[in-house]
Design an enzyme around this catalytic site. Structure first.
Site, PDB file in Angstrom:
ATOM      1  N   GLU A  70       0.827  -1.214   0.000  1.00  0.00           N
ATOM      2  CA  GLU A  70       0.000   0.000   0.000  1.00  0.00           C
ATOM      3  C   GLU A  70       0.856   1.258   0.000  1.00  0.00           C
ATOM      4  O   GLU A  70       1.954   1.281   0.558  1.00  0.00           O
ATOM      5  CB  GLU A  70      -0.884   0.002   1.262  1.00  0.00           C
ATOM      6  N   LYS A  83       3.700   6.913   2.957  1.00  0.00           N
ATOM      7  CA  LYS A  83       4.311   5.704   3.517  1.00  0.00           C
ATOM      8  C   LYS A  83       4.108   4.558   2.541  1.00  0.00           C
ATOM      9  O   LYS A  83       3.044   4.445   1.931  1.00  0.00           O
ATOM     10  CB  LYS A  83       3.669   5.361   4.865  1.00  0.00           C
ATOM     11  N   ARG A 126       3.263   4.489  16.012  1.00  0.00           N
ATOM     12  CA  ARG A 126       2.129   5.356  15.678  1.00  0.00           C
ATOM     13  C   ARG A 126       0.795   4.624  15.784  1.00  0.00           C
ATOM     14  O   ARG A 126      -0.225   5.196  16.150  1.00  0.00           O
ATOM     15  CB  ARG A 126       2.315   6.056  14.336  1.00  0.00           C
ATOM     16  N   THR A 215      -4.751  -9.376  15.310  1.00  0.00           N
ATOM     17  CA  THR A 215      -4.336 -10.652  14.729  1.00  0.00           C
ATOM     18  C   THR A 215      -4.069 -10.455  13.235  1.00  0.00           C
ATOM     19  O   THR A 215      -4.478  -9.455  12.647  1.00  0.00           O
ATOM     20  CB  THR A 215      -5.443 -11.708  14.911  1.00  0.00           C
ATOM     21  N   ASP A 241      -7.826  -5.043   8.364  1.00  0.00           N
ATOM     22  CA  ASP A 241      -7.455  -3.807   7.678  1.00  0.00           C
ATOM     23  C   ASP A 241      -7.316  -3.975   6.169  1.00  0.00           C
ATOM     24  O   ASP A 241      -6.580  -3.232   5.524  1.00  0.00           O
ATOM     25  CB  ASP A 241      -6.152  -3.240   8.285  1.00  0.00           C
ATOM     26  N   LYS A 245     -10.372  -9.333   5.131  1.00  0.00           N
ATOM     27  CA  LYS A 245      -9.520  -9.588   6.315  1.00  0.00           C
ATOM     28  C   LYS A 245     -10.138  -8.843   7.501  1.00  0.00           C
ATOM     29  O   LYS A 245      -9.895  -7.645   7.691  1.00  0.00           O
ATOM     30  CB  LYS A 245      -8.104  -9.082   6.025  1.00  0.00           C
TER      31      LYS A 245
HETATM   32  P1  NAD Z   1       2.172 -10.510  13.416  1.00  0.00           P
HETATM   33  O1  NAD Z   1       2.057 -11.478  12.299  1.00  0.00           O
HETATM   34  O2  NAD Z   1       3.516 -10.194  13.957  1.00  0.00           O
HETATM   35  O3  NAD Z   1       1.265 -10.999  14.649  1.00  0.00           O
HETATM   36  C1  NAD Z   1      -0.031 -11.473  14.495  1.00  0.00           C
HETATM   37  C2  NAD Z   1      -0.336 -12.437  15.635  1.00  0.00           C
HETATM   38  O4  NAD Z   1      -1.725 -12.794  15.572  1.00  0.00           O
HETATM   39  C3  NAD Z   1       0.462 -13.740  15.557  1.00  0.00           C
HETATM   40  O5  NAD Z   1       1.182 -13.942  16.756  1.00  0.00           O
HETATM   41  C4  NAD Z   1      -0.603 -14.826  15.347  1.00  0.00           C
HETATM   42  O6  NAD Z   1      -0.293 -16.054  15.956  1.00  0.00           O
HETATM   43  C5  NAD Z   1      -1.826 -14.147  15.989  1.00  0.00           C
HETATM   44  N1  NAD Z   1      -3.115 -14.695  15.554  1.00  0.00           N
HETATM   45  C6  NAD Z   1      -3.504 -15.008  14.294  1.00  0.00           C
HETATM   46  N2  NAD Z   1      -4.767 -15.471  14.322  1.00  0.00           N
HETATM   47  C7  NAD Z   1      -5.174 -15.447  15.611  1.00  0.00           C
HETATM   48  C8  NAD Z   1      -6.385 -15.808  16.279  1.00  0.00           C
HETATM   49  N3  NAD Z   1      -7.422 -16.298  15.606  1.00  0.00           N
HETATM   50  N4  NAD Z   1      -6.466 -15.626  17.624  1.00  0.00           N
HETATM   51  C9  NAD Z   1      -5.410 -15.136  18.320  1.00  0.00           C
HETATM   52  N5  NAD Z   1      -4.229 -14.791  17.742  1.00  0.00           N
HETATM   53  C10 NAD Z   1      -4.115 -14.942  16.407  1.00  0.00           C
HETATM   54  O7  NAD Z   1       1.448  -9.177  12.902  1.00  0.00           O
HETATM   55  P2  NAD Z   1       1.520  -7.701  13.516  1.00  0.00           P
HETATM   56  O8  NAD Z   1       2.577  -6.911  12.862  1.00  0.00           O
HETATM   57  O9  NAD Z   1       1.476  -7.755  15.011  1.00  0.00           O
HETATM   58  O10 NAD Z   1       0.137  -7.131  12.967  1.00  0.00           O
HETATM   59  C11 NAD Z   1      -1.083  -7.640  13.452  1.00  0.00           C
HETATM   60  C12 NAD Z   1      -2.204  -7.137  12.581  1.00  0.00           C
HETATM   61  O11 NAD Z   1      -2.335  -5.733  12.727  1.00  0.00           O
HETATM   62  C13 NAD Z   1      -2.000  -7.395  11.086  1.00  0.00           C
HETATM   63  O12 NAD Z   1      -3.218  -7.864  10.542  1.00  0.00           O
HETATM   64  C14 NAD Z   1      -1.643  -6.045  10.513  1.00  0.00           C
HETATM   65  O13 NAD Z   1      -2.038  -5.905   9.179  1.00  0.00           O
HETATM   66  C15 NAD Z   1      -2.431  -5.134  11.441  1.00  0.00           C
HETATM   67  N6  NAD Z   1      -1.897  -3.772  11.577  1.00  0.00           N
HETATM   68  C16 NAD Z   1      -2.799  -2.765  11.615  1.00  0.00           C
HETATM   69  C17 NAD Z   1      -2.369  -1.468  11.760  1.00  0.00           C
HETATM   70  C18 NAD Z   1      -3.361  -0.349  11.839  1.00  0.00           C
HETATM   71  O14 NAD Z   1      -2.995   0.816  11.775  1.00  0.00           O
HETATM   72  N7  NAD Z   1      -4.641  -0.642  12.024  1.00  0.00           N
HETATM   73  C19 NAD Z   1      -0.991  -1.171  11.845  1.00  0.00           C
HETATM   74  C20 NAD Z   1      -0.084  -2.240  11.832  1.00  0.00           C
HETATM   75  C21 NAD Z   1      -0.553  -3.553  11.694  1.00  0.00           C
END
Ligand code: NAD
Length: 363
Positions: A70, A83, A126, A215, A241, A245
């Site tokens: 993105e 970004k 952030r 998650t 997001d 998903k």
């Molecule tokens: P990551 O892959 O490091 O961690 C995700 C964790 O979720 C893993 O430890 C996994 O085992 C766990 N998980 C998966 N399915 C699960 C379930 N059903 N129940 C419990 N745990 C579960 O990813 P991350 O970098 O920590 O990012 C997490 C999420 O946040 C991603 O989907 C990412 O796209 C999103 N994110 C959103 C923003 C935002 O601004 N909203 C910013 C950064 C990341």
């Protein structure tokens, strides 16, 4: 003392400021993650208050089977930023991260870039700052217990933000991968937070005032169903997001007052993609500016359907730029060509202008 370019003369310099991963880590050591999260949250608040000054659009997203890449641009009359960020939930299986990022802050008057920064760590800071800032307006009064579902890369940053900004003292963790929970608990052992490991999602939400879902799975998951959540709780749902998903059951969203960053983007990417396009939502900048209400009573169930919006990255870059500009805590890189005569770009090709020390390996 090194100064970041600001004046036209400064902009003629061939260098722009660069915050590498090493420098970002060194800044966190100098100031602490908690202080940086607080500083970024203040800048996000200032920029949400002047929301109308920004150019806004849903982010550009290139989807593939495994993930998404993105671009997130925004700007006002002073600065522009973008970004580059990816989201690839299966990456961790091969030792790569789900989310990586970098970003640029530019001077609008000249169009010249001012700063290039790593943003994998800055995005975690952030996102944590945004979650806690939003919760200041929506979480129940005197919240002290946080449930953290998903203990991956973002989790410790989220927890620290809730400790520093909301005063959370007790955190319950749940992840389908137990090693993610122990990693998170271990990383936070010196941060004066009570940590409790849970064995399922029902157990983790029990008694929590705030529930964060963070998650990563490229599917319409149901991490929380409506029957699992009591009235009066605040849900900080940030893992859903992307189209296809999501993390929350549609019935849970329908029961709650839903808050978003920028509605046109969240309709595409957020948990509310499961609802009709006219389902009621409130953009957070209204709440922060006081033009719409946040939480109105103790029994209200509030959900922040956070997907991450470009203005938050602008705020984070603006904060870092202000933080380092009168220090030596950044590098300078030669990113922009700067011929003495701005219309004689070709003149730079004259061999006498080339520093051969920088061109090792070129025949
Ligand atoms: P990551 O892959 O490091 O961690 C995700 C964790 O979720 C893993 O430890 C996994 O085992 C766990 N998980 C998966 N399915 C699960 C379930 N059903 N129940 C419990 N745990 C579960 O990813 P991350 O970098 O920590 O990012 C997490 C999420 O946040 C991603 O989907 C990412 O796209 C999103 N994110 C959103 C923003 C935002 O601004 N909203 C910013 C950064 C990341």
């Amino acid at each position: 003392m090194v100064l970041i370019m600001k004046t036209v003369d400064d902009l003629k310099s061939p260098n722009i400021s660069f915050i590498s991963v090493t420098q970002m880590l060194s800044l966190i050591q100098t100031y602490s993650a908690g202080m940086l999260i607080e500083g970024i949250a203040e800048h996000i608040k200032e920029d949400f208050i002047r929301w109308d000054d920004f150019d806004k659009s849903p982010r550009f997203a290139a989807h593939s089977q495994e993930g998404v890449i993105e671009l997130m641009p925004t700007g006002n009359s002073d600065k522009f930023s973008f970004k580059y960020v990816n989201g690839h939930p299966k990456n961790t299986k091969v030792g790569l991260q789900t989310v990586t990022a970098f970003g640029v802050l530019s001077d609008v008057a000249s169009g010249y870039p001012l700063m290039l920064s790593e943003m994998t760590i800055l995005t975690a800071l952030r996102t944590a700052a945004t979650s806690a800032l939003v919760a200041e307006y929506l979480a129940p009064k005197n919240s002290s217990i946080l449930a953290m579902i998903g203990c991956g890369a973002q989790s410790e940053f989220q927890i620290l933000a809730f400790k520093h900004i909301l005063g959370i003292t007790h955190v319950k963790l749940y992840d389908i991968d137990p090693s993610a929970m122990t990693k998170c608990a271990d990383n936070l052992k010196n941060y004066d937070i009570n940590i409790e490991l849970c064995s399922n999602a029902h157990e983790v939400v029990c008694g929590a005032h705030i529930i964060t879902t963070c998650t990563a799975d490229k599917k319409n998951a149901t991490i929380l169903t409506s029957d699992m959540v009591s009235d009066g709780v605040h849900i900080n749902a940030i893992g859903g997001d992307c189209p296809g998903k999501t993390e929350l059951e549609d019935k849970l969203l329908e029961r709650a007052t839903v808050f978003v960053e920028y509605e046109p983007q969240t309709r595409i990417e957020g948990d509310i993609q499961q609802l009709t396009s006219t389902s009621p939502v409130i953009e957070m900048h209204h709440v922060i500016r006081g033009t719409k209400a946040g939480r109105t009573n103790d029994n209200q169930l509030t959900i922040f359907d956070g997907v991450g919006f470009a203005i938050e990255d602008y705020s984070a870059l603006r904060y870092m730029y202000n933080l380092v500009k009168n220090t030596n805590q950044f590098q300078q890189i030669e990113l922009v060509a700067s011929p003495e005569n701005p219309r004689n770009l070709f003149g730079l090709l004259d061999s006498s202008n080339i520093n051969h020390a920088d061109c090792k390996g070129v025949a």
